[in-house]
Enzyme design. Structure first.
Site, PDB file in Angstrom:
ATOM      1  N   GLY A   1     -20.420 -14.892  45.605  1.00  0.00           N
ATOM      2  CA  GLY A   1     -20.359 -14.902  44.148  1.00  0.00           C
ATOM      3  C   GLY A   1     -21.313 -15.965  43.623  1.00  0.00           C
ATOM      4  O   GLY A   1     -21.558 -16.969  44.297  1.00  0.00           O
TER       5      GLY A   1
ATOM      6  N   GLN B   1     -25.088 -21.736  37.638  1.00  0.00           N
ATOM      7  CA  GLN B   1     -25.409 -22.333  38.939  1.00  0.00           C
ATOM      8  C   GLN B   1     -26.906 -22.322  39.222  1.00  0.00           C
ATOM      9  O   GLN B   1     -27.367 -23.036  40.120  1.00  0.00           O
ATOM     10  CB  GLN B   1     -24.665 -21.618  40.074  1.00  0.00           C
TER      11      GLN B   1
ATOM     12  N   CYS C   1     -17.837 -23.298  47.363  1.00  0.00           N
ATOM     13  CA  CYS C   1     -18.685 -23.114  46.183  1.00  0.00           C
ATOM     14  C   CYS C   1     -20.117 -23.460  46.577  1.00  0.00           C
ATOM     15  O   CYS C   1     -20.351 -24.513  47.179  1.00  0.00           O
ATOM     16  CB  CYS C   1     -18.204 -24.027  45.056  1.00  0.00           C
ATOM     17  N   LEU C   2     -21.055 -22.584  46.238  1.00  0.00           N
ATOM     18  CA  LEU C   2     -22.456 -22.844  46.591  1.00  0.00           C
ATOM     19  C   LEU C   2     -22.981 -24.108  45.925  1.00  0.00           C
ATOM     20  O   LEU C   2     -23.945 -24.703  46.405  1.00  0.00           O
ATOM     21  CB  LEU C   2     -23.335 -21.643  46.201  1.00  0.00           C
TER      22      LEU C   2
ATOM     23  N   HIS D   1     -13.015 -17.779  39.925  1.00  0.00           N
ATOM     24  CA  HIS D   1     -13.857 -18.925  40.273  1.00  0.00           C
ATOM     25  C   HIS D   1     -15.168 -18.878  39.477  1.00  0.00           C
ATOM     26  O   HIS D   1     -15.610 -19.885  38.923  1.00  0.00           O
ATOM     27  CB  HIS D   1     -14.134 -18.912  41.788  1.00  0.00           C
ATOM     28  N   GLU D   2     -15.777 -17.684  39.418  1.00  0.00           N
ATOM     29  CA  GLU D   2     -17.075 -17.565  38.722  1.00  0.00           C
ATOM     30  C   GLU D   2     -16.904 -17.727  37.213  1.00  0.00           C
ATOM     31  O   GLU D   2     -17.754 -18.329  36.545  1.00  0.00           O
ATOM     32  CB  GLU D   2     -17.737 -16.227  39.056  1.00  0.00           C
TER      33      GLU D   2
ATOM     34  N   HIS E   1     -16.906 -21.227  36.245  1.00  0.00           N
ATOM     35  CA  HIS E   1     -18.254 -21.775  36.089  1.00  0.00           C
ATOM     36  C   HIS E   1     -18.778 -21.528  34.672  1.00  0.00           C
ATOM     37  O   HIS E   1     -19.437 -22.388  34.093  1.00  0.00           O
ATOM     38  CB  HIS E   1     -19.225 -21.137  37.092  1.00  0.00           C
TER      39      HIS E   1
HETATM   40 ZN    ZN Z   1     -18.690 -21.948  42.606  1.00  0.00          ZN
END
Ligand code: ZN
Length: 164
Positions: A46, A51, A94-95, A136-137, A140
């Site tokens: 995701g 991000q 998380c990236l 989660h996204e 963000h």
């Molecule tokens: Zn994340």
């Protein structure tokens, strides 16, 4: 809109709410394709627009590509219409927070409304990994990261091991 590589927390852009995308243009479609490329390259499932420094309400998700059945999906201006009382606790990476996994409790099921890349309104009930990843996204898009979803004690413990 421009898009570079993945921002790493505590980049301040990860703590700001994003603006609605509005009409789906060729530029939005190009951004979505770029985001999928960045997500796959980073081996994620995701990725939200902020991000990569684009402060727009858009995220991409592919729950199955690591298991050999790719299903790229793009969610423009997503809204959680309903969430189950039943919750589920699971580990989230998380990236933008490399090396950290945190136990996060969230509603187990959500009803999500969004616009697809054809500009059509969509609505779907998401469960399991899909529900967790979408929440989660969307966090963000609201400037919320995993560290904001855990207790103060957990946060301190995680931060003590965080080396961005
Ligand atoms: Zn994340």
């Amino acid at each position: 809109m421009s898009a570079g590589s993945i921002l790493v927390w505590p980049d301040p852009r990860l703590s700001h709410a994003c603006a609605p995308v509005g009409p789906v243009t060729d530029e939005v479609r190009a951004l979505a394709q770029q985001m999928l490329k960045v997500m796959y390259a980073a081996k994620g499932r995701g990725l939200a627009a902020p991000q990569i420094g684009v402060m727009s309400r858009l995220f991409v998700m592919d729950a199955g590509w690591k298991d050999g059945h790719a299903e790229p999906r793009v969610f423009v201006d997503p809204v959680i219409e309903a969430a189950s009382d039943a919750t589920d606790t699971g580990l989230e990476g998380c990236l933008s927070i490399p090396g950290i996994s945190a136990e996060v409790t969230r509603p187990a099921e959500i009803t999500l409304r969004w616009t697809d890349l054809d500009g059509a309104a969509r609505r779907e009930r998401l469960t399991g990994f899909h529900a967790r990843c979408a929440q989660h996204e969307i966090d963000h898009l609201d400037g919320i990261v995993t560290f904001d979803r855990v207790s103060a004690i957990q946060r301190a413990a995680l931060l003590s091991t965080y080396l961005p």
